[in-house]
Enzyme design. Structure first.
Site, PDB file in Angstrom:
ATOM      1  N   HIS A 199      26.907  25.337 -49.955  1.00  7.68           N
ATOM      2  CA  HIS A 199      28.077  25.291 -48.999  1.00  7.68           C
ATOM      3  C   HIS A 199      27.783  24.908 -47.801  1.00  7.68           C
ATOM      4  CE1 HIS A 199      29.367  27.749 -52.159  1.00  7.68           C
ATOM      5  NE2 HIS A 199      30.618  27.829 -51.755  1.00  7.68           N
ATOM      6  N   GLU A 223      22.030  39.162 -44.981  1.00 13.62           N
ATOM      7  CA  GLU A 223      21.126  38.036 -45.278  1.00 13.62           C
ATOM      8  C   GLU A 223      19.746  38.037 -44.392  1.00 13.62           C
ATOM      9  OE1 GLU A 223      24.253  37.904 -43.794  1.00 13.62           O
ATOM     10  OE2 GLU A 223      25.487  37.206 -45.680  1.00 13.62           O
ATOM     11  N   ASP A 257      37.887  26.773 -46.239  1.00 19.01           N
ATOM     12  CA  ASP A 257      37.543  27.839 -45.454  1.00 19.01           C
ATOM     13  C   ASP A 257      37.263  27.505 -43.922  1.00 19.01           C
ATOM     14  OD1 ASP A 257      37.288  29.704 -47.567  1.00 19.01           O
ATOM     15  OD2 ASP A 257      35.274  29.758 -47.862  1.00 19.01           O
ATOM     16  N   ARG A 308      25.346  22.611 -55.928  1.00 23.01           N
ATOM     17  CA  ARG A 308      25.047  23.855 -55.899  1.00 23.01           C
ATOM     18  C   ARG A 308      24.847  24.499 -57.540  1.00 23.01           C
ATOM     19  NH1 ARG A 308      30.593  27.119 -55.913  1.00 23.01           N
ATOM     20  NH2 ARG A 308      32.153  25.303 -55.826  1.00 23.01           N
ATOM     21  N   PHE A 350      24.693  31.119 -43.294  1.00 22.55           N
ATOM     22  CA  PHE A 350      24.186  32.533 -43.130  1.00 22.55           C
ATOM     23  C   PHE A 350      22.602  32.282 -43.271  1.00 22.55           C
ATOM     24  CE2 PHE A 350      28.273  33.140 -45.142  1.00 22.55           C
ATOM     25  CZ  PHE A 350      29.281  33.298 -43.779  1.00 22.55           C
ATOM     26  N   ARG A 368      29.006  22.462 -51.559  1.00 24.00           N
ATOM     27  CA  ARG A 368      30.113  23.056 -52.564  1.00 24.00           C
ATOM     28  C   ARG A 368      30.875  21.934 -53.663  1.00 24.00           C
ATOM     29  NH1 ARG A 368      35.829  24.414 -51.584  1.00 24.00           N
ATOM     30  NH2 ARG A 368      36.465  25.768 -53.169  1.00 24.00           N
TER      31      ARG A 368
END
Lengths: 312, 279
Positions: free
Chosen positions: A109, A58, A117, A10, A83, A167
């Site tokens: 991610h 999004e 998460d 990323r 998303f 990530r």
């Protein structure tokens, strides 16, 4: 191995956008309140007028990008893979895929290395979803060098591209003078005769580690990096399968519909070969440190080695 | 164009809708007919466009967010000279460039593919944003159904357009009051519509969507409004112009058979006569 340079892809994505900003004046970057996490903030700093934060919406971001592209812009939309590909699937399909618009999707991610998460944010289905959209190019870079090259290549081609970034910091494995990135062309990283290990993303490094351990056991593994899942380098996959007679796929993605699915589709039709698909089995992820999750799901060098040993 | 000329054109557009849907044996006449006057005003009066150069860079853009009323858009485009009116009869046929829902790659004059409700307005917002980024003065129009306002993405797009003050964007709502399952207020009320857009920082105008004087005034207000987008909420009659379709939810997505086709065309011929007599 302790001194190997590690960078999250990323981060590479954000840096590549900022670098390409100068060369491509039509490049615009859209984010949905995650500019810090997706690293488009790096681009924002360099080109504040060409970075559009759409807020936490999004689907609307995707439509805005579609509209921008019809007016000559080259928009990147950025969000977490969950998303960008998941929530957004129908918007990507109908507003970008169907009209074949020049929109690039930078999904960060992805996979289980989201870590703590947990399952709601660990998208292991995005490659499968994006791959089914006609005309969509799907790229899963394996490290910093490849991620940056992929961003530039995506800008240089006309049409929609889905780019998958992670990530967690991962080793830089492609830093060599003769490295060349070409969309749709796989890279044979190690030649071998007993088994073919085809990997993508962060699992390319695991495949290389596994091959080293297999070599110590007298097993010669061929390692192929498939950074472009679609269009798949069928020629390379078929040739290697015919040579070794056994194929293993490794990916940080569901074993359903991703790299493993794509390889099985081509081999079953054109060169039937036994295939073992290593990846996230038909299940959701869970919270935990990225490195420990990779181990638990058998996607590290040791895990891949054990699975390949059992397979052949 | 005078209002009389626009009325005559709109009637031709309505005939094209009926021709197309009848030939297709499928399609959406109700919402095409309710918006026919607006389609006509946009393509014959309001928009800076050139049928001979459909991709002209600085043209005004139109996105049919309620994409199922493609027969209305196609008929307006054909009557405006983008392609032969005769081709409207190929609507929805295999191999036709007139797909069931708008396809920008196939049809000259279609600025955005649409049909999945709620998505067109976002694309229109993106076009309006592109104009702002480039310092261009083209404007963007998008037409939504009232039932479409139930889609959450409409409000994501409206929030963005309002927040960024996209005054080159005009959102038109075809408030014919009916959706597939019945009246919009019975299915899941979208009212009050204007207040919702006001709350999203829009200038709003409420008009009769079959009155060209009111349409003209609303468009003028939209052009004069600076610093925020405009929403035009137009009260219309679903199926307008065809006696047995008017106000009937059942004619949302159904084609007339041969007998019904003859009645519909006779209705429209009668309207044409009335226009010439009254003016």
């Amino acid at each position: 191995m302790a001194d190997v340079k590690k960078i999250a892809t990323r981060e590479s994505y954000g840096n590549a956008l900022a670098e390409c900003g100068k060369d491509f004046p039509d490049l615009v970057v859209l984010d949905a309140d995650l500019a810090g996490a997706t690293k488009t903030g790096i681009f924002q700093k360099a080109f504040p007028d060409r970075h559009i934060d759409c807020g936490i919406a999004e689907c609307n971001m995707t439509g805005i990008a579609a509209g921008l592209s019809t007016c000559g812009k080259i928009p990147f939309i950025s969000s977490f893979a969950m998303f960008a590909a998941g929530r957004n699937f129908e918007q990507v399909r109908n507003s970008i895929g169907y009209p074949h618009l020049n929109v690039k999707i930078g999904a960060t991610h992805a996979g289980i290395t989201v870590g703590e998460d947990g399952a709601t944010h660990q998208c292991n289905e995005d490659v499968a979803l994006m791959r089914t959209i006609p005309g969509m190019t799907v790229i899963v870079p394996s490290d910093d060098v490849e991620a940056k090259a992929a961003v530039r290549a995506a800008i240089e081609m006309e049409g929609p591209v889905y780019l998958r970034f992670g990530r967690a910091a991962v080793p830089v494995i492609n830093d060599r003078p003769d490295y060349k990135f070409e969309i749709g062309k796989g890279v044979t990283l190690k030649e071998g005769n007993d088994v073919t290990i085809i990997a993508s993303g962060i699992c390319v490094d695991s495949a290389l580690q596994a091959a080293e351990k297999l070599a110590a056991d007298g097993i010669s593994a061929e390692v192929i990096n498939i950074h472009t899942i679609k269009p798949l380098d069928e020629e390379l996959v078929i040739a290697s399968a015919k040579k070794t007679g056994k194929v293993v796929t490794v990916e940080e993605h569901s074993v359903i519909g991703g790299l493993g699915g794509a390889v099985c589709e081509v081999l079953s039709e054109k060169a039937p070969t036994p295939v073992l698909r290593i990846g996230v089995q038909d299940r959701f992820g869970e919270s935990g440190p990225a490195g420990e999750l990779v181990k638990k799901y058998g996607l590290d060098g040791e895990g891949v080695y054990n699975s390949v040993k059992a397979f052949i | 164009m005078t209002n009389t000329e626009l009325k005559i054109k709109a009637n031709e557009v309505r005939k094209g809708i009926i021709e197309g849907v009848h030939s297709a044996k499928a399609g959406h006449p109700g919402g095409s007919l309710s918006a026919a006057d607006m389609f006509t005003f946009l393509y014959f009066e309001e928009m800076n466009i050139d049928p001979k150069d459909p991709k002209k860079k600085d043209r005004d853009r139109f996105v049919l967010s309620k994409g199922h009323t493609a027969p209305g858009l196609y008929s307006a485009l054909a009557n405006r000279g983008y392609f032969p009116v005769e081709d409207l009869k190929t609507l929805r046929h295999l191999g036709s460039y007139l797909q069931g829902h708008p396809c920008m790659q196939e049809t000259p004059g279609v600025d955005m593919s649409s049909g999945s409700l709620g998505q067109g307005i976002s694309a229109a917002v993106g076009m309006a944003l592109a104009a702002k980024l480039d310092g261009s003065d083209y404007r963007v129009f998008t037409l939504l159904g009232d039932g479409e306002l139930q889609e959450g993405q409409v409000w994501e797009a409206s929030m963005f357009a309002g927040a960024k003050g996209l005054d080159n964007l005009v959102v038109i709502v075809d408030n014919n009051g009916l959706q597939i399952d019945g009246k919009v207020e019975d299915v899941c009320s979208v009212y009050p519509i204007a207040d919702k857009f006001k709350a999203f920082n829009f200038e709003t105008v409420e008009i009769n969507g079959h009155d060209f004087t009111e349409i003209r005034e609303a468009m003028q207000k939209a052009r004069q409004t600076k610093g925020k987008p405009t929403a035009i909420i137009m009260k219309t009659i679903k199926g307008k112009g065809v006696s047995f379709m008017e106000g009937q939810a059942g004619w949302h997505g159904k084609a007339p058979n041969d007998e019904e086709f003859a009645i519909a065309m006779a209705d429209l011929d009668k309207i044409a006569e009335q226009i010439s007599v009254s003016e």
